[in-house]
Design a protein around this motif. Structure first.
Motif, PDB file in Angstrom:
ATOM      1  N   PRO A 221      -1.973   4.680 -10.938  1.00  0.00           N
ATOM      2  CA  PRO A 221      -2.296   3.687 -11.969  1.00  0.00           C
ATOM      3  C   PRO A 221      -2.506   2.301 -11.368  1.00  0.00           C
ATOM      4  O   PRO A 221      -1.920   1.969 -10.343  1.00  0.00           O
ATOM      5  CB  PRO A 221      -1.077   3.710 -12.888  1.00  0.00           C
ATOM      6  N   LEU A 222      -3.325   1.512 -12.016  1.00  0.00           N
ATOM      7  CA  LEU A 222      -3.574   0.140 -11.572  1.00  0.00           C
ATOM      8  C   LEU A 222      -2.316  -0.721 -11.613  1.00  0.00           C
ATOM      9  O   LEU A 222      -2.277  -1.804 -11.042  1.00  0.00           O
ATOM     10  CB  LEU A 222      -4.648  -0.506 -12.457  1.00  0.00           C
TER      11      LEU A 222
ATOM     12  N   LEU B 212      -8.857   3.285  -3.450  1.00  0.00           N
ATOM     13  CA  LEU B 212      -9.299   2.047  -4.095  1.00  0.00           C
ATOM     14  C   LEU B 212      -8.119   1.149  -4.398  1.00  0.00           C
ATOM     15  O   LEU B 212      -8.165  -0.057  -4.162  1.00  0.00           O
ATOM     16  CB  LEU B 212     -10.038   2.374  -5.396  1.00  0.00           C
ATOM     17  N   ILE B 213      -7.043   1.746  -4.925  1.00  0.00           N
ATOM     18  CA  ILE B 213      -5.853   0.970  -5.269  1.00  0.00           C
ATOM     19  C   ILE B 213      -5.371   0.207  -4.037  1.00  0.00           C
ATOM     20  O   ILE B 213      -5.054  -0.969  -4.100  1.00  0.00           O
ATOM     21  CB  ILE B 213      -4.733   1.909  -5.779  1.00  0.00           C
TER      22      ILE B 213
ATOM     23  N   ARG C  44     -14.158   5.323  -9.917  1.00  0.00           N
ATOM     24  CA  ARG C  44     -12.753   5.727 -10.012  1.00  0.00           C
ATOM     25  C   ARG C  44     -12.270   6.351  -8.716  1.00  0.00           C
ATOM     26  O   ARG C  44     -11.094   6.347  -8.410  1.00  0.00           O
ATOM     27  CB  ARG C  44     -12.553   6.716 -11.161  1.00  0.00           C
ATOM     28  N   SER C  45     -13.201   6.923  -8.004  1.00  0.00           N
ATOM     29  CA  SER C  45     -12.820   7.548  -6.743  1.00  0.00           C
ATOM     30  C   SER C  45     -13.983   7.416  -5.781  1.00  0.00           C
ATOM     31  O   SER C  45     -15.139   7.443  -6.181  1.00  0.00           O
ATOM     32  CB  SER C  45     -12.506   9.023  -6.964  1.00  0.00           C
ATOM     33  N   LEU C  46     -13.662   7.270  -4.509  1.00  0.00           N
ATOM     34  CA  LEU C  46     -14.734   7.189  -3.517  1.00  0.00           C
ATOM     35  C   LEU C  46     -15.000   8.555  -2.912  1.00  0.00           C
ATOM     36  O   LEU C  46     -15.987   8.755  -2.233  1.00  0.00           O
ATOM     37  CB  LEU C  46     -14.353   6.217  -2.400  1.00  0.00           C
TER      38      LEU C  46
ATOM     39  N   ALA D 299       0.858  -1.179   0.000  1.00  0.00           N
ATOM     40  CA  ALA D 299       0.000   0.000   0.000  1.00  0.00           C
ATOM     41  C   ALA D 299       0.898   1.234   0.000  1.00  0.00           C
ATOM     42  O   ALA D 299       1.932   1.256   0.648  1.00  0.00           O
ATOM     43  CB  ALA D 299      -0.882  -0.006   1.233  1.00  0.00           C
ATOM     44  N   ALA D 300       0.488   2.234  -0.762  1.00  0.00           N
ATOM     45  CA  ALA D 300       1.302   3.438  -0.853  1.00  0.00           C
ATOM     46  C   ALA D 300       0.945   4.400   0.267  1.00  0.00           C
ATOM     47  O   ALA D 300      -0.212   4.692   0.499  1.00  0.00           O
ATOM     48  CB  ALA D 300       1.079   4.099  -2.204  1.00  0.00           C
TER      49      ALA D 300
END
Lengths: 693, 172
Positions: free
Chosen positions: A238-239, A276-277, A421-423, A153-154
């Protein structure tokens, strides 16, 4: 009967025209500077927004055209298509077509289907590229201990300096915009003084002031939106972060279970919000493991079945309708329904009698139950860690998405995840019910309906509405949330929400707004509340709960199961086979029949129905007409060929009202023909009773 | 009542010897937030209360337990509001005006706490806090840290860490 909501149409027209202006301007700019990525992005977004909002209002001709336009622009953006004069002309004709359609909507006219020739032309530049665009197998990632696969996780994001500069520039704009507002505040004070003094020309000054203030507010709004957009982009990743380790992981896993599997990855350049990523890693690892362990057969088994020894798992992503679709596909044996049924019974998740009656889709749904794992023994690969129930919970509840499974015996299984794409910002529909305001996220809203109260059908002590050949249960949102009912108007207002396979129509008192809104999370100790996904703030600083549509659907289902028990009279020996491809319709018909003491078996299409009829004994058959694989007419005809079903009552229940259809139904041997539109339960029961004698 | 009165007398008597509310420099001080529910006074440790909010509009949250009044917006963050009366097993106070929300912060969680009135925020000597007497009702025993006599009230000093811990466990 199904009316689109006028208020929202007006807003849509306004919004669409704005975006059409952007599209025109963008196209002109591209002529000057064909490689300008920002312009391409901007017009892509405009096409995308038109598609999304038209789809929400069920303006299919517009969303279809916009969708194709968006595909083209997407390819242009990703560089798989290069700008040319011919392409510009094509785009222009697409924009013109949408503009004409929007004009039709504005005038309240029914839309004609989209121009097929134009749609085909719009699709053409993309077709030859479809094959070559797929990247070859990705290069394996260096260093990662086998077996020890974990996506990182970033904690921080790298931001290009130029993006940060843009943000800072915008902050400067905010400051100067504020200065203008301060000036307005001085202006109004001056006007106030003038008013008191009674000087001449006051009207004109007030009008000037109002205009200037309006301009300022508009400028401020644009600025805010830009600022917000830019800030959100900073969070996009990016995914690639999740997709990159996949090929190596799949190969390692395959080796450990003695299989040969290659992994194809595509779409890893697509960007999603960090949130999400970060949370996508686990579900994707699990789905890949599942594909390798359960999906792909052993090399010898494959060879025997005439397939290449090498199995193939593909992990792909693409943009769609304001969100992203991620697919995990394998070319293995497909899900074994038999194994799933057995396992579910062994694990005590359902009884043998229950699973025997389940349709294919219902059987597949069993794998998402907590405590389910199809592996005969716990293997090193997928027998531990997260289960499919966790995958589903993560995708549906945490990420506001949906998960779908498709499986063909011998051909393979595909898991499809649909994600926003975004929450942080989502398209939101605000409604009023029971004196409170609630929000729904757009991906969960299937449509809005306004219809007269007498069009509500009463089935099994519940209300339902017929939407496209499907019975959808209707419940009052206020009642569900234990809020006081408000006096109802002549018309019913329904918000139809949708999960993977089920729909639910929620009665609301009013529609309040539809716009992009920032979702704020609940404090951590309330994260377990099933009904609320978060809060949004309205223009009046009100906090509004965003409702979890899947939780509401689940609640409605449990509610009906509870009431059913009290209405079932003494068991009857009459067995009825109900054949319909819509889950909702099947369930409602089942409820009606069970409430009257019938024993009900469900089938999801004609073929399924025929197989079940042959394997069982039924005293009556109820069937829909339009179904995949085998329609109701064909089923009726086939059943009449069977010795056992020559005289068994067959009732066709359909939304087809035409007389010739009725004639055809009788011709193929049906005993009764009930039109869903005027469906009421007593009529069904009376018909059944009289036919059974 | 007489039990309570005698307990009060005893504490008051003890307190007389320790110079009452007059601050003595030698002794450690603790900040307490005094508030009331009906006639009864209570206190939280000041370090657990980050602010006292007035006039906050509380918004409905569907599906939440009855002890939760709803949510408020505190400068952009969503915070819950717990009805302390419900937590302590007291009846609802109908139509009390001027009620306040304390913003409580403990290790387990952070939340607003609805109280009838905020009486005082003040430093008291540590020694003024007496161990809870046996007369305290059973259900309050785990959450009462001690008793403070303040302005002729027998004040229950409540353990917010424990209250929030239990509350959070109850939500799971």
């Amino acid at each position: 009967m199904a009316l689109d909501i006028k208020r929202f149409t007006a807003r849509f027209v306004e919004e669409a025209r704005e975006h059409l202006v952007n599209l025109e301007a963008g196209l002109a700019a591209l002529q000057q500077e064909p490689a300008d990525q920002e312009v391409v992005n901007a017009i892509f977004r405009s096409a995308h927004t038109i598609k999304g909002s038209s789809r929400m209002l069920r303006l299919a001709p517009i969303s279809d055209t916009a969708h194709r336009l968006e595909d083209l622009l997407g390819a242009l953006r990703e560089g798989t298509l290069t700008y040319s004069h011919a392409l510009a002309q094509l785009l222009q004709s697409g924009i013109d077509a949408i503009a004409a359609q929007v004009d039709e909507v504005a005038q309240g006219r029914e839309l004609a289907p989209p121009d097929e020739a134009l749609c085909a032309a719009l699709a053409r530049p993309l077709t030859p590229d479809a094959e070559t665009a797929k990247p070859a197998e990705s290069v394996p990632v260096a260093a990662a201990a086998p077996g020890e696969i974990k996506f990182k996780a970033a904690d921080s994001v790298r931001i290009p300096l130029e993006k940060l500069d843009e943000l800072i520039k915008l902050m400067g704009e905010v400051v100067s915009s504020h200065a203008r507002l301060r000036q307005r505040s001085r202006d109004i004070r001056a006007i106030e003084r003038d008013l008191r003094a009674g000087s001449a020309g006051r009207g004109a000054r007030v009008a000037d002031f109002a205009r200037e203030l309006k301009d300022d507010v508009q400028a401020q709004e644009a600025l805010m939106e830009e600022l917000h957009g830019k800030a959100l982009i900073l969070r996009m990743l990016p995914l690639l972060m999740v997709f990159d380790p996949a090929p190596r992981m799949v190969r390692d896993l395959a080796r450990s279970v003695g299989k040969e599997v290659e992994c194809l990855v595509s779409g890893s350049e697509i960007e999603l919000d960090r949130q999400l990523i970060d949370r996508l890693g686990d579900p994707i690892v699990h789905l890949l493991r599942n594909a390798v362990d359960h999906g792909i057969e052993a090399p010898d088994v494959r060879a025997k079945a005439g397939k290449p020894r090498h199995g193939r798992v593909s992990l792909s992503a693409r943009q769609d309708d304001g969100g992203v679709i991620i697919e995990v596909r394998d070319d293995g044996a497909g899900l074994s329904l038999e194994a799933i049924r057995d396992k579910a019974v062994k694990k005590g998740l359902a009884s043998a009698e229950q699973v025997a009656l389940f349709t294919e889709a219902e059987v597949i749904d069993l794998i998402f139950l907590p405590g389910f794992s199809t592996s005969a023994i716990i293997t090193d690969v997928s027998g531990r860690g997260v289960g499919m129930d966790v995958v589903k919970r993560c995708v549906v509840d945490e990420l506001q998405g949906a998960i779908q499974v498709e499986s063909k015996p011998g051909v393979g299984t595909t898991f499809t995840l649909r994600l926003p794409r975004s929450l942080a910002v989502m398209r939101m529909l605000l409604v009023a019910a029971g004196g409170q305001t609630f929000g729904f996220t757009a991906p969960h809203v299937s449509q809005l309906l306004r219809l007269p109260a007498d069009q509500l059908l009463e089935v099994a002590e519940r209300h339902a509405v017929l939407i496209r050949n499907e019975f959808v249960p209707v419940v009052s949102l206020a009642q569900m949330l234990s809020l006081p009912a408000q006096p109802a108007g002549a018309d019913l207002l329904l918000v139809v929400v949708q999960t993977q396979s089920e729909k639910l129509a929620l009665r609301v008192d009013d529609l309040i707004d539809e716009r992009n809104m920032v979702i704020k999370p609940l404090p951590p100790h309330l994260a377990g509340l099933p009904l609320v996904a978060g809060m949004v703030m309205t223009g009046r600083n009100q906090l509004v709960s965003v409702l979890q549509a899947p939780a509401l659907v689940g609640m409605a289902r449990r509610g009906s199961a509870g009431s059913k028990q009290t209405t079932i009279p003494a068991a009857s020996q009459v067995r009825v086979l109900v054949v319909d491809d819509s889950l909702n319709t099947r369930e409602i018909e089942k409820d009606v029949l069970e409430a009257h003491g019938y024993h009900v078996t469900l089938a999801e299409d004609g073929l399924d129905g025929l197989a079940k009829a042959r394997n069982g004994e039924f005293d009556a058959v109820l069937t829909d007409v339009e179904m995949p694989n085998m329609d109701g007419f064909a089923l009726t005809a086939a059943l009449r060929q069977e010795e056992r079903y020559r005289d068994v009552p067959i009732i066709i229940i359909t939304s087809r009202q035409k007389e010739e259809d009725q004639r055809r139904g009788i011709q193929v041997g049906a005993d009764a023909y009930i039109v869903k539109g005027d469906f009421d339960q007593s009529r069904l029961i009376d018909t059944l009773k009289s036919l059974l004698g | 009542m007489s039990e309570q009165a005698s307990a009060l007398d005893a504490i008051l008597a003890r307190k007389q010897q320790t110079a009452g509310e007059v601050v003595s420099v030698d002794e450690a001080l603790v900040k307490l937030v005094f508030f009331s529910l009906g006639e009864q006074w209570y206190a939280f440790h000041g370090e657990n209360i980050s602010e006292v909010l007035a006039e906050s509009e509380v918004f409905f949250l569907p599906g939440c337990p009855a002890s939760l009044e709803g949510v408020i917006n505190v400068r952009g963050d969503i915070e819950s509001v717990i009805r302390l009366r419900a937590v302590l097993g007291l009846p609802d106070s109908n139509g009390i005006t001027g009620s306040r929300i304390l913003l409580g912060q403990a290790r387990a969680m952070r939340s607003g706490i609805r109280v009838d009135r905020v009486e005082e925020v003040i430093d008291v000597q540590e020694s003024a806090i007496q161990p809870p007497p046996h007369t305290i009702p059973e259900h309050l025993r785990p959450i009462v840290l001690g008793i403070v006599s303040f302005r002729e009230h027998l004040v229950h000093l409540l353990d917010l860490e424990r209250i929030f811990e239990d509350y959070r466990a109850g939500l799971r």
